[in-house]
Scaffold this motif. Sequence first.
Motif, PDB file in Angstrom:
ATOM      1  N   ASN A  14       0.858  -1.175   0.000  1.00 48.11           N
ATOM      2  CA  ASN A  14       0.000   0.000   0.000  1.00 48.11           C
ATOM      3  C   ASN A  14       0.902   1.235   0.000  1.00 48.11           C
ATOM      4  N   LYS A  15       1.086   1.832  -1.194  1.00 47.62           N
ATOM      5  CA  LYS A  15       2.104   2.876  -1.308  1.00 47.62           C
ATOM      6  C   LYS A  15       1.664   3.963  -2.289  1.00 47.62           C
ATOM      7  N   ILE A  16       2.125   5.190  -2.036  1.00 54.10           N
ATOM      8  CA  ILE A  16       1.850   6.334  -2.920  1.00 54.10           C
ATOM      9  C   ILE A  16       3.182   6.919  -3.395  1.00 54.10           C
ATOM     10  N   LEU A  17       3.303   7.082  -4.706  1.00 54.54           N
ATOM     11  CA  LEU A  17       4.492   7.699  -5.287  1.00 54.54           C
ATOM     12  C   LEU A  17       4.081   9.004  -5.980  1.00 54.54           C
ATOM     13  N   VAL A  18       4.917  10.052  -5.830  1.00 54.28           N
ATOM     14  CA  VAL A  18       4.624  11.376  -6.398  1.00 54.28           C
ATOM     15  C   VAL A  18       5.776  11.808  -7.303  1.00 54.28           C
ATOM     16  N   ALA A  19       5.438  12.380  -8.443  1.00 55.18           N
ATOM     17  CA  ALA A  19       6.436  12.913  -9.380  1.00 55.18           C
ATOM     18  C   ALA A  19       6.102  14.372  -9.688  1.00 55.18           C
ATOM     19  N   GLN A  20       7.128  15.236  -9.638  1.00 55.61           N
ATOM     20  CA  GLN A  20       6.973  16.666  -9.926  1.00 55.61           C
ATOM     21  C   GLN A  20       8.051  17.109 -10.899  1.00 55.61           C
ATOM     22  N   LEU A  50       0.122  21.210  -0.720  1.00 51.63           N
ATOM     23  CA  LEU A  50       1.340  21.785  -1.296  1.00 51.63           C
ATOM     24  C   LEU A  50       2.087  22.505  -0.188  1.00 51.63           C
ATOM     25  N   HIS A  51       3.385  22.186  -0.043  1.00 51.04           N
ATOM     26  CA  HIS A  51       4.187  22.727   1.049  1.00 51.04           C
ATOM     27  C   HIS A  51       5.375  23.510   0.493  1.00 51.04           C
ATOM     28  N   PHE A 105       6.727  21.235  -2.381  1.00 50.09           N
ATOM     29  CA  PHE A 105       6.553  19.785  -2.357  1.00 50.09           C
ATOM     30  C   PHE A 105       5.070  19.421  -2.356  1.00 50.09           C
ATOM     31  N   CYS A 106       4.741  18.371  -3.104  1.00 52.52           N
ATOM     32  CA  CYS A 106       3.381  17.837  -3.101  1.00 52.52           C
ATOM     33  C   CYS A 106       3.302  16.674  -2.099  1.00 52.52           C
ATOM     34  N   LYS A 107       2.205  16.608  -1.394  1.00 49.61           N
ATOM     35  CA  LYS A 107       1.973  15.512  -0.447  1.00 49.61           C
ATOM     36  C   LYS A 107       0.590  14.939  -0.704  1.00 49.61           C
ATOM     37  N   ILE A 108       0.538  13.625  -0.938  1.00 47.32           N
ATOM     38  CA  ILE A 108      -0.726  12.935  -1.180  1.00 47.32           C
ATOM     39  C   ILE A 108      -0.953  11.949  -0.031  1.00 47.32           C
ATOM     40  N   LYS A 121       8.762  11.892   0.665  1.00 51.18           N
ATOM     41  CA  LYS A 121       9.059  13.247   0.184  1.00 51.18           C
ATOM     42  C   LYS A 121       9.735  13.182  -1.181  1.00 51.18           C
ATOM     43  N   SER A 122       9.158  13.923  -2.134  1.00 49.68           N
ATOM     44  CA  SER A 122       9.705  13.939  -3.494  1.00 49.68           C
ATOM     45  C   SER A 122      10.860  14.936  -3.587  1.00 49.68           C
TER      46      SER A 122
END
Length: 213
Positions: A14-20, A50-51, A105-108, A121-122
């Motif tokens: 159970n994982k979330i990956l973020v790309a920016q 958004l941070h 940084f984006c956080k989901i 953290k991306s």
Amino acid sequence: VFFSLFPLHSLPENKILVAQSPLLIVANKTATLVCNYTYNGTGKEFRASLHKGTDSAVEVCFMSWNTTKTSSNSNKEFNCEGIHDKDKVIFSLRNMSASQTDIYFCKIEAMYPPPYVYNEKSNGTVIHVKETPIQTQEPPSAIPLWIMGAVTGVLAFYSMLITAVFINYWQKSKKTMYRQSDYMNMTPRHPPYQKNKGYPSYAPTRDYTAYRS
């Protein structure tokens, strides 16, 4: 023990990956930051935020959504709005200033049902806001120089013309006064005390003192 742990590692994670994108240059005070994400869990309620800053100390704005409802909120120091679209969240920041240049940084987060998970953290996106050059505008009522020159020339011409006409009129009036003084009645008049001595009114008065001895 080894046998009991093996099936745990084979379960889907159970994982979330973020790309920016690494860099975003803003020249018109408006930035659009896209946070692409992948999630292999079964969550139904999510939160995206958004941070700002290397330590993500400032939460610029956030949004939340589920199967039926979406909401968004912004920090009072920012004009920010979030939109969810399939596997991405789009943050729109308006009226940005050069002082807001920083890394974002984006956080989901998967909020419900459990387990609660969020992305690591991306690398973040550096938003570089350029200074807006100050443009000096001429007054809207400003008159072109050639028009001012033409108007000045016309006024000067009429001023000289009026002056010449006035001088000519003054000289003619002066000559007329001189002519009137030349044609004054020059008929000699005898003294008042000789009016009753019988001399014509037009005859000159004699000077008897010349005959006295």
